[in-house]
Design a protein around this motif. Structure first.
Motif, mmCIF file in Angstrom:
data_model
loop_
_atom_site.group_PDB
_atom_site.id
_atom_site.type_symbol
_atom_site.label_atom_id
_atom_site.label_comp_id
_atom_site.label_asym_id
_atom_site.label_seq_id
_atom_site.Cartn_x
_atom_site.Cartn_y
_atom_site.Cartn_z
ATOM 1 N N PRO A 208 -6.658 8.239 -2.320
ATOM 2 C CA PRO A 208 -6.606 7.491 -1.131
ATOM 3 C C PRO A 208 -6.952 6.083 -1.262
ATOM 4 N N PHE A 209 -7.786 5.983 -2.010
ATOM 5 C CA PHE A 209 -8.505 4.545 -2.435
ATOM 6 C C PHE A 209 -7.523 3.426 -3.103
ATOM 7 N N ALA A 210 -6.730 4.270 -3.937
ATOM 8 C CA ALA A 210 -5.656 3.449 -4.508
ATOM 9 C C ALA A 210 -4.734 3.132 -3.505
ATOM 10 N N LEU A 211 -4.262 4.099 -2.807
ATOM 11 C CA LEU A 211 -3.253 3.865 -1.751
ATOM 12 C C LEU A 211 -3.788 2.870 -0.698
ATOM 13 N N GLY B 94 -5.732 0.107 -1.423
ATOM 14 C CA GLY B 94 -5.536 -1.121 -2.007
ATOM 15 C C GLY B 94 -4.135 -1.508 -1.938
ATOM 16 N N TYR B 95 -3.083 -0.583 -2.352
ATOM 17 C CA TYR B 95 -1.655 -0.914 -2.439
ATOM 18 C C TYR B 95 -1.149 -1.432 -1.117
ATOM 19 N N GLY B 96 -1.682 -0.858 -0.049
ATOM 20 C CA GLY B 96 -1.261 -1.125 1.178
ATOM 21 C C GLY B 96 -1.851 -2.462 1.588
ATOM 22 N N LEU B 97 -3.069 -2.983 1.402
ATOM 23 C CA LEU B 97 -3.502 -4.234 1.462
ATOM 24 C C LEU B 97 -2.645 -5.141 0.982
ATOM 25 N N ALA B 98 -2.382 -4.944 -0.342
ATOM 26 C CA ALA B 98 -1.661 -5.852 -1.059
ATOM 27 C C ALA B 98 -0.032 -6.118 -0.481
ATOM 28 N N ILE B 99 0.424 -5.188 -0.181
ATOM 29 C CA ILE B 99 1.817 -5.251 0.273
ATOM 30 C C ILE B 99 1.836 -5.972 1.497
ATOM 31 N N MET C 190 -7.852 -8.629 -2.649
ATOM 32 C CA MET C 190 -8.748 -7.652 -2.241
ATOM 33 C C MET C 190 -7.902 -6.218 -2.798
ATOM 34 N N GLY C 191 -6.565 -5.937 -2.210
ATOM 35 C CA GLY C 191 -5.714 -4.715 -2.643
ATOM 36 C C GLY C 191 -5.629 -4.410 -4.035
ATOM 37 N N CYS C 192 -5.179 -5.590 -4.632
ATOM 38 C CA CYS C 192 -4.884 -5.349 -6.203
ATOM 39 C C CYS C 192 -6.064 -5.078 -7.025
ATOM 40 N N THR D 137 2.685 1.730 -6.998
ATOM 41 C CA THR D 137 2.590 2.705 -5.833
ATOM 42 C C THR D 137 3.434 4.058 -6.493
ATOM 43 N N LEU D 138 4.615 3.923 -6.704
ATOM 44 C CA LEU D 138 5.419 5.054 -6.870
ATOM 45 C C LEU D 138 4.712 5.839 -8.302
ATOM 46 N N ALA D 139 4.479 4.965 -9.213
ATOM 47 C CA ALA D 139 3.919 5.625 -10.465
ATOM 48 C C ALA D 139 2.412 6.357 -10.040
ATOM 49 N N THR D 140 1.717 5.913 -9.333
ATOM 50 C CA THR D 140 0.551 6.610 -8.845
ATOM 51 C C THR D 140 0.790 7.788 -8.033
ATOM 52 N N VAL D 141 1.763 7.826 -7.192
ATOM 53 C CA VAL D 141 2.160 9.017 -6.562
ATOM 54 C C VAL D 141 2.661 10.185 -7.433
#
Length: 474
Positions: free
Chosen positions: A344-347, A349-354, A379-381, A447-451
């Motif tokens: 959840p914390f990785a996702l 961070g991705y959201g903030l960056a996007i 912050m996100g990355c 994000t896709l690779a993480t999922v």
């Protein structure tokens, strides 16, 4: 610590023919597990923290400063003084990554053979010398040569440090320690801006331009850190002379590394490593974030300067996004270790960056909003980056997987740094739409690779190996 009263059934690590599982199982069945009744685990972990983390933190501050301080030098006239034309500054940035990427796997193997305190300290002194020499270059060829040596010497620091740290801590202790080490990047980024703003006032001192003083002073500091680190870096737990024999055995035992084979790595091991798609995906998770991370690290002063600030104002304002990312990384690390989950914390961070990149791609001529978006991207990355590195590394088991895996993730991931050096070209200023679009693509790929990695971890958690179950965290 309470005594361990029952003998554990140790998990067997069977790696495609490397070990005879039946022989190993019989040996483990007949073995006894010590109680370690005299060990105070909390005190021992604090002792490890104090001995292991600070010196690695300091080394990587110098490494990252030396790597990206050229971005500050470019705003102070390096390009003009060396008569660099067109994309030559970007080529100079790229030169660092060629040896950096190619040498990371061999470097981890050498670290294991030569011991961490020898290998890491030697690498630090060498890249300090390269940085010092960069302060005296006269042309494009000189900057290429020093950047090449810098990349070669720095190749072992980042993956080697993660590899070393991973052998000292359990899963529920790892995120905080990885994050503290990772935050050396953020401290270096913030401190680099402050230091550059101070050095900017040294223009003409002793007949040298201020950008040369950046390389000279930081190179001298790095050499000193490298020499001191020879005496301060600790080796792997089983080699740590500052621990008692019982403490060494306890650290190895509690982290489960007594369950895995421990011998030199050969080509067969490397081939075996890539038979599991989980191990391959880790590099793509990291690659997608490396693009915006290095793009920001190298071009933040240039981007911020286009918002209308002076040279010194630009250096000072480049500190703010790094400081914001530092706070978020520490908060995420604490919560993530407490609840023992990473994805959840990785996702998040991705959201903030996007969101930040979307703003930068669409908003123009609104400096406060654009600067706030830069903070969101940073912050996100950075927060997502350390989560996926810790998650991936701690899901690797034993010296085989961690030695190859940490170097594989960081080396392949850092090929994104090559792309990053060409994301923000002078011809695209001041809006840099192409650069922001490339960074957006990188974050989406990560994000896709993480999922996909999370899906494979879920599958692996349900599967059982021969008589045992290898544990993976989410």
């Amino acid at each position: 610590m309470a005594a361990i009263e029952e003998k554990e059934k140790l998990e067997t690590f069977v790696d495609a023919g490397h070990l005879d599982s039946e022989v190993v199982r019989r040996e483990l069945d007949s073995s006894s597990v010590p109680s370690f009744i005299n060990i105070d685990e909390s005190a021992l972990v604090r002792k490890i923290d104090f001995r292991l983390i600070p010196i690695l933190f300091l080394i990587y501050i110098t490494a990252f400063l030396d790597r990206v301080n050229i971005s500050n030098a470019l705003t102070m006239g390096l390009q003009k003084d060396l008569r660099l034309t067109k994309n030559q500054p970007n080529i100079a940035l790229t030169m660092f990554f060629i040896p950096y990427v190619l040498f990371e796997v061999p470097s981890n193997i050498l670290l294991k053979r030569l011991t961490p305190h020898v290998w890491l300290s030697v690498c630090t002194v060498v890249f300090g010398i390269a940085m010092l020499a960069q302060g005296f270059v006269k042309n494009f060829g000189g900057i290429l040569a020093t950047r090449f040596i810098l990349g070669l010497a720095e190749a072992g620091i980042f993956p080697g440090s993660f590899y070393l740290i991973s052998f000292w801590y359990k899963q529920d202790e790892s995120q905080k320690r990885f994050t503290v080490f990772w935050c050396s990047v953020l401290v270096a980024g913030a401190f680099g801006g402050l230091l550059a703003s101070a050095i900017a006032t040294m223009d003409g001192f002793n007949g040298l331009k201020n950008w040369r003083w950046i390389f000279i002073l930081e190179g001298l500091g790095t050499i000193i850190v490298g020499m001191v680190s020879y005496f301060l870096i600790t080796d792997f737990p089983e080699q740590a002379k500052w621990l008692s024999e019982e403490e060494r055995e306890f650290v190895v035992h509690r982290n489960g590394h007594n369950k895995t084979p421990h011998r030199p790595i050969d080509l067969k091991d490397i081939g075996w490593f890539f038979t599991d798609p989980k191990r391959i995906l880790g590099a793509f998770m990291y690659w997608g974030l490396v693009v915006p991370v290095y793009a920001y690290a190298y071009f933040a002063p240039t981007i911020i300067k286009t918002l209308g600030y002076s040279v010194i104002q630009t250096q000072l304002r480049s500190v703010i996004p790094f400081a914001a990312a530092l706070v978020l990384c520490l908060v995420v690390a604490f919560i993530s270790d407490c609840i023992q989950i990473r994805i959840p914390f990785a996702l998040f961070g991705y959201g903030l960056a996007i969101v930040g990149l979307a703003i930068l791609m669409t908003v123009q001529h609104d400096f406060p909003v654009q600067f706030g978006a830069l903070c969101l991207v940073t912050m996100g990355c950075f927060s997502a980056g350390i989560v996926i590195v810790c998650w991936y590394v701690m899901n690797l088991h034993g010296h085989f997987e961690r030695s190859i895996g940490t170097a594989w993730m960081i080396s392949f991931g850092n090929t994104g740094g090559i792309l990053a050096t060409f994301t923000f070209l002078a011809s695209d200023a001041p809006h840099y739409k192409k650069g922001y679009s490339i960074c957006m693509g990188g974050v989406c790929l990560s994000t896709l690779a993480t999922v996909a990695y999370a899906g494979l971890v879920v599958k692996a958690r349900r599967a059982r190996s021969i008589g045992t179950e290898i544990t993976y965290s989410l």
